[in-house]
Motif scaffolding. Sequence first.
Motif, PDB file in Angstrom:
ATOM      1  N   ASP A  57      -2.215   6.600   1.763  1.00 37.29           N
ATOM      2  CA  ASP A  57      -3.534   5.981   1.630  1.00 37.29           C
ATOM      3  C   ASP A  57      -3.880   5.154   2.861  1.00 37.29           C
ATOM      4  OD1 ASP A  57      -3.618   7.137  -0.832  1.00 37.29           O
ATOM      5  OD2 ASP A  57      -3.006   5.330  -1.921  1.00 37.29           O
ATOM      6  N   TYR A  58      -2.885   4.465   3.420  1.00 35.99           N
ATOM      7  CA  TYR A  58      -3.172   3.651   4.605  1.00 35.99           C
ATOM      8  C   TYR A  58      -3.528   4.518   5.801  1.00 35.99           C
ATOM      9  CZ  TYR A  58      -2.400   0.738   8.681  1.00 35.99           C
ATOM     10  OH  TYR A  58      -2.553   0.096   9.878  1.00 35.99           O
ATOM     11  N   SER A 106      -6.990   5.767   5.656  1.00 33.05           N
ATOM     12  CA  SER A 106      -8.036   4.747   5.787  1.00 33.05           C
ATOM     13  C   SER A 106      -8.240   4.271   7.218  1.00 33.05           C
ATOM     14  CB  SER A 106      -7.682   3.535   4.913  1.00 33.05           C
ATOM     15  OG  SER A 106      -6.501   2.903   5.382  1.00 33.05           O
ATOM     16  N   ILE A 107      -7.429   4.735   8.171  1.00 30.42           N
ATOM     17  CA  ILE A 107      -7.567   4.300   9.563  1.00 30.42           C
ATOM     18  C   ILE A 107      -8.805   4.939  10.168  1.00 30.42           C
ATOM     19  CG2 ILE A 107      -6.494   4.325  11.846  1.00 30.42           C
ATOM     20  CD1 ILE A 107      -3.787   4.362  10.489  1.00 30.42           C
ATOM     21  N   GLU A 111      -1.986  -7.791   7.991  1.00 30.67           N
ATOM     22  CA  GLU A 111      -3.196  -7.781   8.821  1.00 30.67           C
ATOM     23  C   GLU A 111      -3.307  -9.105   9.565  1.00 30.67           C
ATOM     24  OE1 GLU A 111      -8.058  -7.212   8.467  1.00 30.67           O
ATOM     25  OE2 GLU A 111      -6.774  -7.110   6.689  1.00 30.67           O
ATOM     26  N   HIS A 153      -2.743  -4.383  12.605  1.00 30.23           N
ATOM     27  CA  HIS A 153      -1.974  -4.166  11.386  1.00 30.23           C
ATOM     28  C   HIS A 153      -0.525  -3.854  11.749  1.00 30.23           C
ATOM     29  CE1 HIS A 153      -5.911  -2.778   9.222  1.00 30.23           C
ATOM     30  NE2 HIS A 153      -5.895  -4.067   9.521  1.00 30.23           N
ATOM     31  N   LEU A 192       2.701  -2.315   9.815  1.00 28.58           N
ATOM     32  CA  LEU A 192       3.084  -1.602   8.591  1.00 28.58           C
ATOM     33  C   LEU A 192       4.598  -1.433   8.577  1.00 28.58           C
ATOM     34  CD1 LEU A 192       1.579  -0.140   6.175  1.00 28.58           C
ATOM     35  CD2 LEU A 192       2.209   1.975   7.337  1.00 28.58           C
ATOM     36  N   THR A 237      -0.885  -0.881  14.298  1.00 23.13           N
ATOM     37  CA  THR A 237      -2.203  -0.265  14.457  1.00 23.13           C
ATOM     38  C   THR A 237      -3.166  -1.284  15.051  1.00 23.13           C
ATOM     39  OG1 THR A 237      -1.808   1.130  12.521  1.00 23.13           O
ATOM     40  CG2 THR A 237      -4.080   0.925  13.292  1.00 23.13           C
ATOM     41  N   ARG A 251       1.693  -3.864   4.345  1.00 22.93           N
ATOM     42  CA  ARG A 251       0.705  -3.923   5.423  1.00 22.93           C
ATOM     43  C   ARG A 251       0.342  -5.383   5.687  1.00 22.93           C
ATOM     44  NH1 ARG A 251      -5.559  -3.072   4.906  1.00 22.93           N
ATOM     45  NH2 ARG A 251      -5.182  -5.227   4.302  1.00 22.93           N
ATOM     46  N   VAL A 308       0.857  -1.188   0.000  1.00 18.57           N
ATOM     47  CA  VAL A 308       0.000   0.000   0.000  1.00 18.57           C
ATOM     48  C   VAL A 308       0.889   1.233   0.000  1.00 18.57           C
ATOM     49  CG1 VAL A 308      -1.900  -1.144   1.207  1.00 18.57           C
ATOM     50  CG2 VAL A 308      -0.122   0.017   2.527  1.00 18.57           C
TER      51      VAL A 308
END
Length: 376
Positions: free
Chosen positions: A123-124, A127-128, A235, A248, A250, A149, A233, A119
């Motif tokens: 953008d990441y 999106s949180i 998950e 997450h 990263l 995260t 990323r 990613v």
Amino acid sequence: MSLERDNPDKPRDQPLTPETMAAEWSTMPATFEEDGEQEGGTDRLMSQDEIDTMLGFSSAEDSASRNGIQAIVDSGSVAYERLPMLEIIFERLVRLLSTSLRNFFTDNVEVTLESIRSVRFGDYVNSISQPALLSVFKAEEWDNFGLVTIETALTYSVLDTMFGGKRGQPAPRVDGRPFTSIEIQLIRRVIQLVLGDAEAAFKPLSPVTFTIDRVESNPRFVSISRPANAAIRVELKFDMEGRGGSLHILLPYATIEPIRELLLESFMGEKLGRDPIWENHLATEVWQADVDVTCVLHETRMPLKRVMQLEIGDTLMFDARPDSAVSLRCGDFMVTEGRVGRVDGKIAVQVTSPLRRSKTTLAAFDSLASHLGATN
């Protein structure tokens, strides 16, 4: 004004008015082919499958097979090289976390690896969903940062479990208030546990130390990379008997750049296809091999004309003394130097300087093999 029509059945000089043309067009029969398409045209209704194909929407999850409008939309996504070893490392992390979290919570905790994607950092972060706890950690040996995260659902599930909440019920969520210092410290312990297992997962490949730098609740305060830079990323899904959430990890590509070559390997310890059994056998045979060593007392240079003029009885003078050093050679390679003497009535050479090792090493072979692999 009159309109004319190119028709072989009527003379060219016969005028046509718009009213007569419209009347003739309305009476012309429409011919269709067997598949329902009009001759010379494309008047046909599209099926749902054809519409989905044109738009690029399908039930398949493989983004590589997308086409149409969806392929144009996804063209801005990040696509980077696959790192096989990274998948193995995080699968090992899942096994370690399953054991560590069960011991930590004294409860059944299931950890699953949901996805590993590339990613863009900006953008990441955008999106949180808030509120969320974000922990910035530093990889000491790689001299860069990463991000952990914890989503809101997992945060409240962990807190509810640690405070003795009932099993099988979702944790109550309190909206509109920030996390307290006690809650942040409890979540910090869980993050330390995750990073400790991550160190153990990376240790067979490259030892690294992950230390928590800070814990934030606002994504604006975790700018560890530029928004356009790429990152990986990971998950992880936590399930604690009906309650849980996602975590997450990263890792910017700049963070894992020091071990990029190791992550490209297909299995642990891969070294360009070399066979260790063959290497050990070759080393044993080389160690036991017999070589001829030549002792060169002195060397001198002279013109070829002088050599051609040598006759029987001529004397060549060498500028050497009895205590001068001599060279020991194996073929054309000079091994070491020494002094000539006598031991028990036999001529001997005493080694006076350390052996000269060859500059050709296994690292040279590795670099050569990498170059040949890149050119092929």
